[in-house]
Motif scaffolding. Structure first.
Motif, mmCIF file in Angstrom:
data_model
loop_
_atom_site.group_PDB
_atom_site.id
_atom_site.type_symbol
_atom_site.label_atom_id
_atom_site.label_comp_id
_atom_site.label_asym_id
_atom_site.label_seq_id
_atom_site.Cartn_x
_atom_site.Cartn_y
_atom_site.Cartn_z
ATOM 1 N N VAL A 164 0.853 -1.187 0.000
ATOM 2 C CA VAL A 164 0.000 0.000 0.000
ATOM 3 C C VAL A 164 0.890 1.238 0.000
ATOM 4 O O VAL A 164 1.862 1.318 0.755
ATOM 5 C CB VAL A 164 -0.929 0.021 1.231
ATOM 6 C CG1 VAL A 164 -1.870 1.220 1.178
ATOM 7 C CG2 VAL A 164 -1.724 -1.272 1.329
ATOM 8 N N LEU A 226 -1.483 2.637 8.411
ATOM 9 C CA LEU A 226 -2.333 3.104 7.326
ATOM 10 C C LEU A 226 -2.486 4.622 7.369
ATOM 11 O O LEU A 226 -2.445 5.291 6.325
ATOM 12 C CB LEU A 226 -3.700 2.427 7.394
ATOM 13 C CG LEU A 226 -4.694 2.774 6.276
ATOM 14 C CD1 LEU A 226 -4.090 2.453 4.905
ATOM 15 C CD2 LEU A 226 -6.003 2.028 6.466
ATOM 16 N N GLU A 230 -1.399 7.368 4.500
ATOM 17 C CA GLU A 230 -2.306 8.409 4.006
ATOM 18 C C GLU A 230 -1.670 9.794 4.069
ATOM 19 O O GLU A 230 -1.997 10.670 3.266
ATOM 20 C CB GLU A 230 -3.604 8.394 4.818
ATOM 21 C CG GLU A 230 -4.450 7.150 4.602
ATOM 22 C CD GLU A 230 -5.665 7.107 5.509
ATOM 23 O OE1 GLU A 230 -6.608 6.384 5.182
ATOM 24 O OE2 GLU A 230 -5.657 7.804 6.557
ATOM 25 N N THR A 240 -5.667 -7.122 3.678
ATOM 26 C CA THR A 240 -6.751 -6.633 2.836
ATOM 27 C C THR A 240 -8.029 -6.375 3.626
ATOM 28 O O THR A 240 -8.818 -5.505 3.259
ATOM 29 C CB THR A 240 -7.034 -7.628 1.695
ATOM 30 O OG1 THR A 240 -7.268 -8.935 2.257
ATOM 31 C CG2 THR A 240 -5.851 -7.711 0.747
ATOM 32 N N LEU A 243 -8.001 -2.848 4.744
ATOM 33 C CA LEU A 243 -8.220 -1.903 3.652
ATOM 34 C C LEU A 243 -9.690 -1.865 3.248
ATOM 35 O O LEU A 243 -10.231 -0.813 2.926
ATOM 36 C CB LEU A 243 -7.354 -2.288 2.456
ATOM 37 C CG LEU A 243 -5.840 -2.349 2.708
ATOM 38 C CD1 LEU A 243 -5.113 -2.816 1.455
ATOM 39 C CD2 LEU A 243 -5.308 -1.004 3.167
ATOM 40 N N GLN A 244 -10.342 -3.024 3.266
ATOM 41 C CA GLN A 244 -11.751 -3.092 2.885
ATOM 42 C C GLN A 244 -12.632 -2.324 3.855
ATOM 43 O O GLN A 244 -13.665 -1.778 3.475
ATOM 44 C CB GLN A 244 -12.199 -4.547 2.809
ATOM 45 C CG GLN A 244 -11.557 -5.329 1.659
ATOM 46 C CD GLN A 244 -11.744 -6.827 1.785
ATOM 47 O OE1 GLN A 244 -12.301 -7.318 2.772
ATOM 48 N NE2 GLN A 244 -11.260 -7.573 0.802
ATOM 49 N N SER A 246 -11.513 0.262 5.629
ATOM 50 C CA SER A 246 -11.006 1.630 5.783
ATOM 51 C C SER A 246 -10.813 2.278 4.420
ATOM 52 O O SER A 246 -9.697 2.688 4.068
ATOM 53 C CB SER A 246 -9.682 1.615 6.560
ATOM 54 O OG SER A 246 -9.809 0.975 7.796
ATOM 55 N N PRO A 247 -11.862 2.348 3.594
ATOM 56 C CA PRO A 247 -11.704 2.939 2.264
ATOM 57 C C PRO A 247 -11.302 4.404 2.365
ATOM 58 O O PRO A 247 -11.764 5.128 3.244
ATOM 59 C CB PRO A 247 -13.093 2.771 1.642
ATOM 60 C CG PRO A 247 -14.026 2.694 2.815
ATOM 61 C CD PRO A 247 -13.257 1.982 3.875
ATOM 62 N N TRP A 251 -4.850 6.599 -0.138
ATOM 63 C CA TRP A 251 -3.898 5.509 -0.340
ATOM 64 C C TRP A 251 -4.308 4.682 -1.541
ATOM 65 O O TRP A 251 -5.438 4.773 -2.037
ATOM 66 C CB TRP A 251 -3.780 4.614 0.895
ATOM 67 C CG TRP A 251 -5.079 4.013 1.385
ATOM 68 C CD1 TRP A 251 -5.863 4.459 2.396
ATOM 69 C CD2 TRP A 251 -5.750 2.847 0.858
ATOM 70 N NE1 TRP A 251 -6.986 3.667 2.552
ATOM 71 C CE2 TRP A 251 -6.936 2.664 1.608
ATOM 72 C CE3 TRP A 251 -5.471 1.951 -0.167
ATOM 73 C CZ2 TRP A 251 -7.840 1.631 1.380
ATOM 74 C CZ3 TRP A 251 -6.376 0.919 -0.416
ATOM 75 C CH2 TRP A 251 -7.533 0.765 0.357
ATOM 76 N N LYS A 252 -3.391 3.850 -2.036
ATOM 77 C CA LYS A 252 -3.695 2.948 -3.144
ATOM 78 C C LYS A 252 -2.829 1.703 -3.019
ATOM 79 O O LYS A 252 -1.743 1.734 -2.446
ATOM 80 C CB LYS A 252 -3.445 3.623 -4.489
ATOM 81 C CG LYS A 252 -2.001 4.044 -4.730
ATOM 82 C CD LYS A 252 -1.871 4.769 -6.051
ATOM 83 C CE LYS A 252 -0.457 5.279 -6.300
ATOM 84 N NZ LYS A 252 -0.342 6.042 -7.560
ATOM 85 N N THR A 253 -3.342 0.604 -3.514
ATOM 86 C CA THR A 253 -2.557 -0.633 -3.511
ATOM 87 C C THR A 253 -1.569 -0.617 -4.676
ATOM 88 O O THR A 253 -1.805 0.020 -5.701
ATOM 89 C CB THR A 253 -3.470 -1.862 -3.613
ATOM 90 O OG1 THR A 253 -4.289 -1.743 -4.782
ATOM 91 C CG2 THR A 253 -4.351 -1.988 -2.385
ATOM 92 N N GLU A 256 -0.937 -5.356 -7.153
ATOM 93 C CA GLU A 256 -1.930 -6.142 -6.423
ATOM 94 C C GLU A 256 -1.783 -7.645 -6.622
ATOM 95 O O GLU A 256 -2.285 -8.434 -5.812
ATOM 96 C CB GLU A 256 -3.340 -5.709 -6.830
ATOM 97 C CG GLU A 256 -3.681 -4.296 -6.401
ATOM 98 C CD GLU A 256 -5.112 -3.933 -6.740
ATOM 99 O OE1 GLU A 256 -5.871 -4.841 -7.146
ATOM 100 O OE2 GLU A 256 -5.483 -2.762 -6.586
#
Length: 289
Positions: A164, A226, A230, A240, A243-244, A246-247, A251-253, A256
């Protein structure tokens, strides 16, 4: 005829390497415990220990007898505990040891489903194990399986980690592992621990080498890692499921298709299995929903 108490005295001496300490653990006088040993040795027909200065050293015959007796005695003691508690009501409180992030994401949302109270102690895997061994908790959630006698594990879940990065990170459109590894190695990294947990496994599985990176920040909390990502502090590997839940547009993966998995286990003492079994079953059922 052999007295069962001789066996228990023998095991105590073997464990403590001392008649004095064994007598204390069994709440017996030293002469009485020594008589137990003498009687057992007479029955066996040979010495079970070599007497040294303030130490009892088991003979080969003693080692053999211990290897046969220990599992049997432990099984009998566990059976006794089970019989004593079989008619007792299920506990209203379960004590849990867990990393704070895993607890917050996987257990906390489901507390009402368990129908009982909980007391939770947060800590890393080593600390959770110590809490379990010292009976401060009834069970633990851990990513490490320790080979400790009297402790059982069942698989709870598998968490998948992915790289991430901050949203503004300039990630090149590269496909070869060598190019990806080169770019990743040149970034600022945030690690959960100084030993680079997960990051080392990620490198070994995909690049077949140890990572040649020095983390800029070490933050032992996945949620805070995380937040650091940010704010543009660097890259890291995160599960994951986090991340699911905490949209964010901050941030970006990255890459993947390169993931690494980590098994989460439920650990508890075998002797207390009857206490935690229902709760463990509930945990497993919820994890499959």
């Amino acid at each position: 005829m052999i007295d069962f108490e001789w066996y228990r005295s023998f095991l105590a001496i073997y464990k403590h390497n001392s008649v004095t300490e064994a007598a204390k653990s069994r709440i017996m006088t030293q002469p009485a415990l020594s008589q137990h040993l003498a009687s057992l040795e007479a029955e066996v027909g040979e010495p079970l220990f070599t007497r040294a200065v303030r130490k009892m050293i088991p003979t080969e015959r003693g080692k053999e007898l211990y290897s046969r007796l220990a599992p049997l005695i432990e099984a009998l003691e566990e059976t006794t505990v089970g019989l004593r508690t079989a008619s007792m009501p299920a506990p209203k409180v379960i004590r849990i040891g867990s990393p704070s992030e895993l607890y917050g994401e996987m257990l906390l949302p489901n507390l009402k489903k368990f129908g009982l109270g909980t007391v939770t102690y947060f800590g890393h895997a080593d600390q959770c194990l110590e809490d379990l061994k010292e009976d401060r908790v009834d069970l633990i959630l851990t990513s490490k399986k320790y080979l400790e006698p009297g402790i059982e594990y069942v698989r709870y879940m598998v968490e998948n980690f992915v790289a991430v990065a901050p949203r503004e990170a300039d990630v090149p459109n590269v496909r070869t592992l060598k190019e990806r590894e080169s770019w990743l190695s040149g970034q600022d990294w945030i690690s959960y621990g100084l030993e680079l947990p997960i990051i080392r496994r990620y490198w070994r599985e995909h690049f077949k080498k140890r990572p040649q990176i020095q983390p800029v920040h070490m933050i032992p909390n996945l949620n805070l890692i995380l937040k650091a990502i940010e704010r543009g502090f660097g890259l890291s590997l995160l599960p994951t499921y986090l991340l699911q839940r905490s949209p964010s547009s901050a941030w970006k993966t990255v890459f993947e298709d390169l993931t690494v998995s980590n098994e989460i286990l439920i650990g508890y003492k075998t002797i207390r299995k009857h206490v935690v079994q229902e709760f463990v079953n509930d945990l497993l059922a919820i994890s499959e929903e």
